[in-house]
Scaffold this motif. Sequence first.
Motif, short mmCIF file in Angstrom:
data_model
loop_
_atom_site.label_atom_id
_atom_site.label_comp_id
_atom_site.label_asym_id
_atom_site.label_seq_id
_atom_site.Cartn_x
_atom_site.Cartn_y
_atom_site.Cartn_z
N MET A 1 0.82 -1.20 0.00
CA MET A 1 0.00 0.00 0.00
C MET A 1 0.86 1.26 0.00
SD MET A 1 -3.38 0.30 0.22
CE MET A 1 -4.71 0.90 1.09
N THR A 2 1.94 1.27 0.71
CA THR A 2 2.78 2.46 0.75
C THR A 2 3.42 2.74 -0.60
OG1 THR A 2 4.66 1.19 1.55
CG2 THR A 2 3.26 2.24 3.20
N ARG A 3 3.71 1.67 -1.34
CA ARG A 3 4.30 1.87 -2.66
C ARG A 3 3.30 2.58 -3.58
NH1 ARG A 3 8.92 1.10 -5.25
NH2 ARG A 3 8.79 0.36 -7.36
N LYS A 4 2.03 2.24 -3.47
CA LYS A 4 0.99 2.87 -4.28
C LYS A 4 0.90 4.36 -3.96
CE LYS A 4 -3.92 2.65 -5.22
NZ LYS A 4 -5.19 2.02 -4.90
N TYR A 5 0.92 4.72 -2.68
CA TYR A 5 0.86 6.13 -2.28
C TYR A 5 2.12 6.88 -2.71
CZ TYR A 5 -3.28 5.11 0.46
OH TYR A 5 -4.53 4.74 0.85
N PHE A 6 3.23 6.18 -2.66
CA PHE A 6 4.49 6.80 -3.10
C PHE A 6 4.43 7.12 -4.59
CE2 PHE A 6 8.83 6.40 -4.76
CZ PHE A 6 9.43 7.44 -4.06
N ASN A 7 3.91 6.20 -5.40
CA ASN A 7 3.78 6.43 -6.84
C ASN A 7 2.81 7.57 -7.13
OD1 ASN A 7 5.61 4.44 -7.44
ND2 ASN A 7 4.06 2.85 -7.82
N ILE A 8 1.72 7.62 -6.41
CA ILE A 8 0.75 8.72 -6.59
C ILE A 8 1.40 10.05 -6.23
CG2 ILE A 8 -1.41 9.70 -5.72
CD1 ILE A 8 -2.46 6.81 -5.47
N LEU A 9 2.16 10.08 -5.16
CA LEU A 9 2.85 11.30 -4.75
C LEU A 9 3.85 11.75 -5.82
CD1 LEU A 9 3.41 13.42 -2.56
CD2 LEU A 9 5.14 11.86 -1.65
N ILE A 10 4.61 10.83 -6.36
CA ILE A 10 5.60 11.16 -7.41
C ILE A 10 4.89 11.71 -8.64
CG2 ILE A 10 7.30 10.15 -8.99
CD1 ILE A 10 8.35 10.50 -6.18
N VAL A 11 3.83 11.06 -9.09
CA VAL A 11 3.09 11.53 -10.26
C VAL A 11 2.48 12.90 -9.99
CG1 VAL A 11 1.07 11.04 -11.72
CG2 VAL A 11 2.68 9.21 -11.16
N THR A 12 1.94 13.11 -8.80
CA THR A 12 1.35 14.39 -8.43
C THR A 12 2.39 15.51 -8.45
OG1 THR A 12 -0.22 13.21 -7.01
CG2 THR A 12 -0.03 15.56 -6.68
N LEU A 13 3.61 15.22 -8.10
CA LEU A 13 4.67 16.22 -8.12
C LEU A 13 5.25 16.41 -9.52
CD1 LEU A 13 6.58 15.35 -4.82
CD2 LEU A 13 5.05 17.29 -5.25
N LEU A 14 5.35 15.35 -10.28
CA LEU A 14 5.96 15.43 -11.61
C LEU A 14 5.09 16.17 -12.63
CD1 LEU A 14 7.69 11.97 -12.04
CD2 LEU A 14 8.73 14.20 -11.60
N ILE A 15 3.77 16.00 -12.54
CA ILE A 15 2.89 16.67 -13.52
C ILE A 15 3.00 18.19 -13.42
CG2 ILE A 15 0.47 17.07 -14.15
CD1 ILE A 15 0.00 14.08 -13.63
#
Length: 151
Positions: A1-15
């Motif tokens: 689950m933490t990996r999923k939130y980490f990926n969402i956080l990265i995408v949210t910052l990269l866009i």
Amino acid sequence: MTRKYFNILIVTLLIPLAFYLGIKFEQEFSLLNDFGKPNYKMETIHFPSIEVGTSLYLKSKTWGITGNHSVSVISTNGNYEFEPDTLSDFCFYDFDEIVYKVEADTLKIFTLKDLQLPPKFNSKVNVDIIKLKHTDYAALRKEIKSGYFIF
């Protein structure tokens, strides 16, 4: 689950970062499009003592990567962007300045170089070309405040 939130956080910052960098790139690229394009300058000299609307135009064009090429003209044509016409315009190539004085229906041009009246210069304004020596020109520069102008 933490990996999923980490990926969402990265995408949210990269866009937003990608949008910001794209905007910055476009701004810089648009400045490069203007690089080397000529710069224009123009002044209008009115002669109301002759006829309403009688004017001459002092125009300059500077170009080159470092802006080291220039031409100035005295013309009856009021187009801002121009190409010099040696048949109908007074052309000054690589001049630093044009010193002139307006007296009623006459434009007096003070210069260090020989100038000839262009064969097709068509104006009701009389143009006097006054060639000066370097010492006289330096003295004239001191009188600029009293009715003489520099373009």
